[in-house]
Write a protein that holds these residues in place. Structure first.
Motif, PDB file in Angstrom:
ATOM      1  N   ILE A   1       0.906  -1.312  -0.166  1.00  8.33           N
ATOM      2  CA  ILE A   1       0.090   0.036  -0.076  1.00  8.33           C
ATOM      3  C   ILE A   1       0.966   1.443  -0.111  1.00  8.33           C
ATOM      4  O   ILE A   1       0.079   2.388  -0.316  1.00  8.33           O
ATOM      5  CB  ILE A   1      -0.833  -0.023   1.186  1.00  8.33           C
ATOM      6  N   PHE A   2       2.058   0.977   0.350  1.00 11.38           N
ATOM      7  CA  PHE A   2       3.096   2.127   0.308  1.00 11.38           C
ATOM      8  C   PHE A   2       3.834   2.103  -0.816  1.00 11.38           C
ATOM      9  O   PHE A   2       4.322   0.997  -1.333  1.00 11.38           O
ATOM     10  CB  PHE A   2       3.956   2.520   1.549  1.00 11.38           C
ATOM     11  N   ASP A   3       4.333   3.302  -1.514  1.00 10.37           N
ATOM     12  CA  ASP A   3       5.179   3.536  -2.703  1.00 10.37           C
ATOM     13  C   ASP A   3       6.614   3.731  -1.629  1.00 10.37           C
ATOM     14  O   ASP A   3       6.714   4.535  -0.943  1.00 10.37           O
ATOM     15  CB  ASP A   3       5.120   4.493  -3.480  1.00 10.37           C
ATOM     16  N   ILE A   4       7.259   2.526  -2.079  1.00 12.06           N
ATOM     17  CA  ILE A   4       8.712   2.438  -1.187  1.00 12.06           C
ATOM     18  C   ILE A   4       9.994   2.492  -2.171  1.00 12.06           C
ATOM     19  O   ILE A   4       9.842   1.761  -3.166  1.00 12.06           O
ATOM     20  CB  ILE A   4       8.764   1.136  -0.417  1.00 12.06           C
ATOM     21  N   PHE A   5      10.948   3.244  -1.764  1.00 12.82           N
ATOM     22  CA  PHE A   5      12.021   3.515  -2.736  1.00 12.82           C
ATOM     23  C   PHE A   5      13.409   3.197  -2.091  1.00 12.82           C
ATOM     24  O   PHE A   5      13.590   3.652  -0.626  1.00 12.82           O
ATOM     25  CB  PHE A   5      12.033   4.617  -3.401  1.00 12.82           C
ATOM     26  N   GLN A   6      14.378   2.816  -2.508  1.00 11.13           N
ATOM     27  CA  GLN A   6      15.488   2.398  -2.065  1.00 11.13           C
ATOM     28  C   GLN A   6      16.363   3.701  -1.335  1.00 11.13           C
ATOM     29  O   GLN A   6      16.908   3.673  -0.328  1.00 11.13           O
ATOM     30  CB  GLN A   6      16.534   1.897  -3.154  1.00 11.13           C
ATOM     31  N   ASP A   7      16.286   4.875  -2.119  1.00 11.28           N
ATOM     32  CA  ASP A   7      16.933   5.790  -1.718  1.00 11.28           C
ATOM     33  C   ASP A   7      16.240   7.467  -2.015  1.00 11.28           C
ATOM     34  O   ASP A   7      15.057   7.246  -2.786  1.00 11.28           O
ATOM     35  CB  ASP A   7      18.321   6.171  -2.357  1.00 11.28           C
ATOM     36  N   GLN A   8      16.770   8.383  -1.546  1.00  8.23           N
ATOM     37  CA  GLN A   8      15.637   9.612  -1.670  1.00  8.23           C
ATOM     38  C   GLN A   8      15.948  10.223  -3.008  1.00  8.23           C
ATOM     39  O   GLN A   8      14.716  10.487  -3.385  1.00  8.23           O
ATOM     40  CB  GLN A   8      16.545  10.608  -0.540  1.00  8.23           C
TER      41      GLN A   8
END
Length: 116
Positions: free
Chosen positions: A98-105
C-alpha cells in the motif's frame, strides 16, 4: 523529536531527526506533522526513514494515518531509505503493497518528477 523538512521543486522531504525509533513516545508528533503537510491539496511528501531502526504499532499507525490523509486531499506520500529490519516488519504487515517504497531519496524524488 526534531523533524527536518526541505523542498525539492514541489516535493517536501521529511526526515525524523534526533531518534532512531518511530514509536509510542514520538509517533503522535510525526503523525501531526505528516498530516499537516498532506492536508494541503496535491502535496507530494517523501518520508526518509534513513535513521529509523525500529517502528512499533504507534509508528505504523502514524504512517497509515498520513496515507489516509493523503488520499483524502489528493496528495501523495512515498517512503525511502528503509533499513532491512524495518523493511521486514513492513513486509510482514503487508504494508509494502500500500506504500510506494524506494531504496533512496533521489529515486523517490525522481519518481514524483517523472510524473509531472
Amino acid at each position: 523529536m526534531n523533524i527536518e523538512t526541505k523542498h525539492v521543486n514541489t516535493i517536501t522531504i521529511m526526515k525524523l531527526g534526533d531518534t532512531d525509533r518511530l514509536y509510542a513516545l514520538n509517533a503522535n508528533i510525526a503523525k501531526e506533522k505528516m498530516n499537516e503537510i498532506l492536508s494541503q491539496s496535491k502535496t507530494q511528501l517523501v518520508i526518509d526513514l534513513e535513521k529509523i531502526n525500529f517502528i512499533d504499532s504507534s509508528g505504523f499507525g502514524a504512517l497509515l494515518s498520513a496515507l489516509k490523509t493523503s488520499k483524502e486531499h489528493k496528495s501523495s506520500i512515498k517512503l525511502c531509505n528503509i533499513n532491512h529490519e524495518v523493511m521486514e516488519l513492513i513486509e510482514l504487515m503487508q504494508l509494502d503493497s500500500i506504500f510506494d517504497i524506494f531504496q533512496d531519496q533521489a529515486t523517490c524524488v525522481n519518481s514524483f518528477l517523472s510524473k509531472e
